[in-house]
Design a protein around this motif. Structure first.
Motif, PDB file in Angstrom:
ATOM      1  N   ALA A 137       0.835  -1.214   0.000  1.00 31.91           N
ATOM      2  CA  ALA A 137       0.000   0.000   0.000  1.00 31.91           C
ATOM      3  C   ALA A 137       0.870   1.264   0.000  1.00 31.91           C
ATOM      4  O   ALA A 137       0.648   2.182  -0.784  1.00 31.91           O
TER       5      ALA A 137
ATOM      6  N   LEU B 257       4.781   5.093  -3.904  1.00 29.66           N
ATOM      7  CA  LEU B 257       4.770   6.382  -4.582  1.00 29.66           C
ATOM      8  C   LEU B 257       3.412   7.059  -4.440  1.00 29.66           C
ATOM      9  O   LEU B 257       3.297   8.276  -4.493  1.00 29.66           O
ATOM     10  N   GLY B 258       2.365   6.223  -4.257  1.00 35.65           N
ATOM     11  CA  GLY B 258       1.020   6.773  -4.083  1.00 35.65           C
ATOM     12  C   GLY B 258       0.948   7.715  -2.885  1.00 35.65           C
ATOM     13  O   GLY B 258       0.262   8.744  -2.940  1.00 35.65           O
TER      14      GLY B 258
ATOM     15  N   SER C 138      -3.952   0.016  -2.802  1.00 35.69           N
ATOM     16  CA  SER C 138      -3.786  -1.117  -3.740  1.00 35.69           C
ATOM     17  C   SER C 138      -5.079  -1.920  -3.889  1.00 35.69           C
ATOM     18  O   SER C 138      -5.060  -3.147  -3.902  1.00 35.69           O
TER      19      SER C 138
ATOM     20  N   THR D   5      -4.132  -7.715  -5.523  1.00 37.38           N
ATOM     21  CA  THR D   5      -2.940  -7.806  -4.660  1.00 37.38           C
ATOM     22  C   THR D   5      -3.341  -8.276  -3.267  1.00 37.38           C
ATOM     23  O   THR D   5      -2.707  -9.150  -2.677  1.00 37.38           O
TER      24      THR D   5
ATOM     25  N   TYR E  86       4.256   3.567 -13.182  1.00 34.39           N
ATOM     26  CA  TYR E  86       4.959   3.501 -11.886  1.00 34.39           C
ATOM     27  C   TYR E  86       6.478   3.407 -12.103  1.00 34.39           C
ATOM     28  O   TYR E  86       7.266   4.043 -11.417  1.00 34.39           O
TER      29      TYR E  86
ATOM     30  N   PHE F 220      -5.780   3.697  -5.413  1.00 30.73           N
ATOM     31  CA  PHE F 220      -4.367   3.557  -5.744  1.00 30.73           C
ATOM     32  C   PHE F 220      -3.531   3.362  -4.481  1.00 30.73           C
ATOM     33  O   PHE F 220      -2.701   2.470  -4.395  1.00 30.73           O
ATOM     34  N   SER F 221      -3.793   4.194  -3.502  1.00 31.65           N
ATOM     35  CA  SER F 221      -2.953   4.167  -2.305  1.00 31.65           C
ATOM     36  C   SER F 221      -3.104   2.869  -1.517  1.00 31.65           C
ATOM     37  O   SER F 221      -2.136   2.356  -0.971  1.00 31.65           O
TER      38      SER F 221
END
Ligand code: PFF
Length: 447
Positions: free
Chosen positions: A22, A25-26, A225, A230, A102, A222-223
């Protein structure tokens, strides 16, 4: 500790690995700049509401599907209902899309580390110049993918857990130290206000609000995941006696904490140095070097900071590549290593186009977005929310709340006090929210 091979060795290890996927880069790159371009505190408010209404229920759903079925994302969904494998397949397509942009940003991070070590005179112009070059960003993109590929080729389950358990606590301590420095800069309070005090007068009508809502929803997915398989995969490695609900809350809290720290680190510095918070995707790469260059021993701190960002990015990129590689290994006779290399090369090819679209080849743009921006639009605002939508329908209506609750409460051994809230969120609130925001955004795309 003797445990079955395919399980996490401890609760701490699992939390660190899931938080490692998690946190990346987010949090450190995307959250501060999206906050900057989406109205500051208003965005933060919507983000926190979405964390509660979408983030927690969907994360808990994914972990429980994974632990219940104990297989890869597609087969886990299929085990619940033979026709629902497609709900897990969003992860494969999404992971490819996310990884392709990414890895470009991962390459920028590597370049920043080198810059910190070799060039003591860091400045804000460097990044704009570098990211729009033709070959250099592509080279570092390749290096980032190659590192990810090597780790995934070697098998990761123990590696991810061990690496994340050491690196995340270090990242935490380091970020807090730099945040304190940033908050002590002159005029830092303006950044804090921008981040924490909502200014609703800045919102220009309904469509502007929907843009902020879409950005907040994309950022939550996104943050954390989400919608990518996943967490189904990670959940499948959990022992049956683990506490899914408390793990979910811990992962969300850790992820949000790091994002908030990143916000408190970047935004005060942006205001202090008179830069624009709306600067977009270069924010962390343009602003922080300026902050570091004014610190004593700044190059050293910058090198360590970007190295930690790189590790955070790698623990996420590994989980992205792993989703695709694990699936290919299941479906074909390819060895893990060959699968990792083939997928990495394909990702690199798309990553090259994404990198070039940042300036070297401006023609690579569609509907007013560069190819790089389009990739992240499609993955975090379309594929991930759609994946999340179908996960909600699968859990809320096909598998059913009683079955999900049975899994979450470990067959009634644990108390699941928030069951009604979970049920309402998964069956009604989350699917409705995703549908409304999604449809509005698709209709306003390109306006
Ligand atoms: N959550 C990661 C980050 O914030 O950087 C990115 C990510 C990793 C998204 C894994 C999706 C995923 F499946």
């Amino acid at each position: 500790m003797k445990l079955k091979k395919e399980q996490w060795s401890s609760k701490f290890g699992f939390i660190m690995a899931a938080a490692g996927s998690a946190i990346g880069l987010g949090n450190l790159w995307k959250f501060p700049y999206v906050t900057g371009t989406s109205g500051g505190a208003v965005f933060l408010l919507v983000y926190v509401v979405f964390l509660l209404l979408l983030g927690i229920p969907i994360l808990l759903s994914e972990l429980s599907i994974g632990r219940f079925a104990g297989m890869n994302a597609i087969d886990s969904c299929r085990k619940i209902n033979a026709k629902w494998g497609f709900a897990g397949s969003f992860g494969i397509v999404g992971a490819f899309g996310v990884m392709s942009s990414y890895c470009v940003v991962g390459g920028w991070v590597i370049r920043c580390i080198i810059n910190a070590v070799t060039d003591t005179n860091m400045n804000a112009e460097f990044f704009g110049d570098f990211s729009s070059r033709t070959f250099e960003p592509i080279l570092w993109t390749f290096v980032f993918i190659a590192i990810t590929c090597i780790i995934v080729s070697g098998g990761v389950s123990k590696g991810i857990e061990r690496v994340s358990s050491v690196l995340l606590p270090i990242l935490f301590v380091f970020l807090i130290s730099i945040m304190i420095y940033s908050l002590s800069l002159p005029n830092a309070i303006e950044g804090v206000k921008f981040f924490l005090v909502p200014d609703f007068s800045e919102i220009n009508g309904f469509s502007d609000f929907m843009r902020i809502a879409l950005n907040a929803m994309g950022q939550v997915f996104f943050s954390l995941s989400l919608g990518m398989g996943t967490l189904i995969t990670y959940g499948s490695y959990l022992p049956k006696n683990s506490n899914l609900a408390s793990s979910t809350v811990t992962i969300v809290v850790l992820d949000t904490l790091i994002a908030l720290i990143a916000g408190f680190l970047i935004l005060p510095a942006v205001f202090s140095f008179g830069l624009e918070p709306t600067g977009g995707s270069g924010l962390i790469f343009q602003t922080l070097p300026v902050v570091f260059s004014r610190m004593k021993g700044g190059s050293f701190v910058a090198a360590i900071f970007f190295t930690l960002v790189l590790f955070a990015a790698l623990t996420s990129s590994i989980s992205l590549l792993e989703v695709i590689v694990a699936w290919i290994c299941d479906k074909t006779k390819l060895k893990r290593r060959s699968a990792a290399i083939i997928v990495s090369l394909l990702i690199f090819a798309v990553g090259c186009l994404a990198s070039l679209s940042n300036g070297a080849v401006p023609e690579l743009s569609f509907g007013g977005m560069s190819f790089f921006e389009l990739l992240s639009f499609i993955s975090d605002k379309i594929i991930m929310p759609l994946g999340g939508f179908f996960i909600c329908i699968l859990v809320g209506y096909i598998w059913g709340i009683p079955n999900a609750a049975k899994e979450i409460s470990n067959d009634g051994k644990l108390k699941f006090g928030m069951k009604w809230l979970f049920s309402t969120a998964v069956r009604y609130i989350a699917p409705a929210l995703i549908a409304i925001i999604f449809v509005t955004s698709v209709f306003s795309f390109g306006e």
